[in-house]
Design a protein around this motif. Structure first.
Motif, mmCIF file in Angstrom:
data_model
loop_
_atom_site.group_PDB
_atom_site.id
_atom_site.type_symbol
_atom_site.label_atom_id
_atom_site.label_comp_id
_atom_site.label_asym_id
_atom_site.label_seq_id
_atom_site.Cartn_x
_atom_site.Cartn_y
_atom_site.Cartn_z
ATOM 1 N N VAL A 66 -34.838 47.362 89.281
ATOM 2 C CA VAL A 66 -34.315 45.999 89.803
ATOM 3 C C VAL A 66 -35.783 45.280 90.299
ATOM 4 O O VAL A 66 -36.518 45.664 91.048
ATOM 5 C CB VAL A 66 -33.665 46.462 90.867
ATOM 6 N N LEU A 67 -35.839 44.042 89.957
ATOM 7 C CA LEU A 67 -37.041 43.094 90.534
ATOM 8 C C LEU A 67 -36.167 42.139 91.431
ATOM 9 O O LEU A 67 -35.260 41.416 90.937
ATOM 10 C CB LEU A 67 -37.328 42.250 89.474
ATOM 11 N N GLN A 68 -36.273 42.551 92.688
ATOM 12 C CA GLN A 68 -35.376 41.710 93.734
ATOM 13 C C GLN A 68 -36.218 40.499 94.193
ATOM 14 O O GLN A 68 -37.439 40.292 94.477
ATOM 15 C CB GLN A 68 -35.324 42.977 94.881
ATOM 16 N N ILE B 186 -28.654 38.364 88.259
ATOM 17 C CA ILE B 186 -27.629 38.159 89.277
ATOM 18 C C ILE B 186 -28.385 37.284 90.406
ATOM 19 O O ILE B 186 -29.289 37.355 91.170
ATOM 20 C CB ILE B 186 -27.216 39.242 89.971
ATOM 21 N N LYS B 187 -27.575 35.973 90.486
ATOM 22 C CA LYS B 187 -27.844 34.838 91.646
ATOM 23 C C LYS B 187 -26.756 35.132 92.521
ATOM 24 O O LYS B 187 -25.599 35.040 92.115
ATOM 25 C CB LYS B 187 -27.799 33.424 91.192
ATOM 26 N N TYR B 188 -27.043 35.369 93.655
ATOM 27 C CA TYR B 188 -25.912 35.628 94.776
ATOM 28 C C TYR B 188 -26.747 35.164 96.183
ATOM 29 O O TYR B 188 -27.730 35.306 96.419
ATOM 30 C CB TYR B 188 -25.766 37.120 95.059
ATOM 31 N N LYS B 189 -25.732 34.599 96.880
ATOM 32 C CA LYS B 189 -26.074 33.903 98.230
ATOM 33 C C LYS B 189 -27.651 33.436 97.997
ATOM 34 O O LYS B 189 -28.580 33.539 99.091
ATOM 35 C CB LYS B 189 -26.115 35.190 99.403
ATOM 36 N N GLY B 190 -27.825 32.694 97.102
ATOM 37 C CA GLY B 190 -29.098 31.800 96.868
ATOM 38 C C GLY B 190 -30.483 32.618 96.705
ATOM 39 O O GLY B 190 -31.488 31.927 96.151
ATOM 40 N N GLU B 191 -30.220 34.073 96.314
ATOM 41 C CA GLU B 191 -31.277 34.941 95.597
ATOM 42 C C GLU B 191 -30.989 35.144 94.416
ATOM 43 O O GLU B 191 -30.027 35.285 93.806
ATOM 44 C CB GLU B 191 -31.268 36.076 96.790
ATOM 45 N N VAL B 192 -32.138 35.560 93.739
ATOM 46 C CA VAL B 192 -31.993 36.002 92.218
ATOM 47 C C VAL B 192 -32.688 37.316 92.066
ATOM 48 O O VAL B 192 -33.644 37.537 92.556
ATOM 49 C CB VAL B 192 -32.820 34.863 91.403
ATOM 50 N N ASP B 193 -31.855 38.329 91.565
ATOM 51 C CA ASP B 193 -32.380 39.620 90.977
ATOM 52 C C ASP B 193 -32.255 39.873 89.687
ATOM 53 O O ASP B 193 -31.355 39.027 89.023
ATOM 54 C CB ASP B 193 -31.628 40.628 91.718
ATOM 55 N N VAL B 194 -33.490 40.582 89.185
ATOM 56 C CA VAL B 194 -33.404 40.754 87.645
ATOM 57 C C VAL B 194 -33.333 42.147 87.705
ATOM 58 O O VAL B 194 -34.150 42.896 88.170
ATOM 59 C CB VAL B 194 -34.531 40.131 86.849
ATOM 60 N N ALA C 169 -43.116 47.373 86.041
ATOM 61 C CA ALA C 169 -42.398 46.373 87.361
ATOM 62 C C ALA C 169 -43.627 45.843 88.249
ATOM 63 O O ALA C 169 -43.470 44.718 88.725
ATOM 64 C CB ALA C 169 -41.370 47.164 87.983
ATOM 65 N N ASP C 170 -44.697 46.780 88.494
ATOM 66 C CA ASP C 170 -45.508 46.331 89.181
ATOM 67 C C ASP C 170 -46.528 45.318 88.456
ATOM 68 O O ASP C 170 -46.887 44.375 89.419
ATOM 69 C CB ASP C 170 -46.592 47.489 89.292
ATOM 70 N N PHE D 2 -39.554 45.648 94.058
ATOM 71 C CA PHE D 2 -39.084 46.351 92.823
ATOM 72 C C PHE D 2 -38.871 47.761 93.106
ATOM 73 O O PHE D 2 -39.473 48.454 93.856
ATOM 74 C CB PHE D 2 -39.968 46.146 91.517
ATOM 75 N N TYR D 3 -37.983 48.060 92.345
ATOM 76 C CA TYR D 3 -37.565 49.896 92.381
ATOM 77 C C TYR D 3 -36.568 49.957 91.344
ATOM 78 O O TYR D 3 -36.233 49.232 90.675
ATOM 79 C CB TYR D 3 -36.625 49.991 93.807
ATOM 80 N N GLY D 4 -36.712 51.413 90.855
ATOM 81 C CA GLY D 4 -36.073 52.187 89.901
ATOM 82 C C GLY D 4 -35.502 53.431 90.205
ATOM 83 O O GLY D 4 -36.082 54.176 90.848
ATOM 84 N N GLY D 5 -34.433 53.716 89.606
ATOM 85 C CA GLY D 5 -33.914 54.876 89.454
ATOM 86 C C GLY D 5 -32.639 55.025 88.677
ATOM 87 O O GLY D 5 -32.381 54.397 87.725
#
Length: 155
Positions: free
Chosen positions: A8-10, A88-96, A119-120, A131-134
């Protein structure tokens, strides 16, 4: 049954979204299955492009864009047969998000280490807050391989 993994790229900067997605797409041999949760007329028929990204960013509500990335090359080291891209665009934020299933021919620990580096690299090139992954869902801290450059419980 194979496990599903996710990176996830937050909180991606909206101004960087189009170039980030183009950069991610370049790592794939072929693309398919582009879908958008909201109707933007003919905007989505041309694939991910400036008009589609502008429509997503300008849209008042939540939006989800998905696409399949076939033969996704992660930093020239590992090739994943299929990666599911979600924006995903939610509450004005975008995550990939990049999701993929475990493949018996791959060492998943090595894959996740390489995905952490990927991701880095993206976070340094583009404005990405975290960013994080699992294991999917990677939001679960107990099943993370990494959060930023810090290894998680599975790392």
């Amino acid at each position: 049954m194979s496990e599903s993994y996710e990176v996830v790229l937050q909180q991606v900067a909206k101004g960087d979204l189009q170039v980030l997605l183009e950069y991610i797409e370049m790592g794939s041999q072929t693309l398919s299955g582009l879908a958008v949760s909201e109707e933007f007329g003919e905007v989505g028929s041309a694939g991910i492009n400036k008009n589609l990204i502008d429509a997503i960013v300008a849209h008042e509500g939540d939006v989800c864009l998905t696409e399949h990335l076939h033969e996704f090359n992660v930093s020239g080291v590992i090739r994943l047969p299929l990666v599911f891209l979600r924006v995903i665009k939610y509450k004005g934020e975008v995550d990939v998000e990049l999701s993929f299933n475990d493949d018996p021919s791959l060492d998943i620990d090595r894959v996740m280490l390489v995905m952490q580096g990927y991701a880095d690299e993206l976070s340094k090139k583009f404005h990405i807050k975290e960013f994080y992954g699992g294991l999917e869902p990677a939001a679960d801290i107990d099943t993370r391989y990494f959060t930023g450059n810090t290894l998680g419980p599975l790392g």
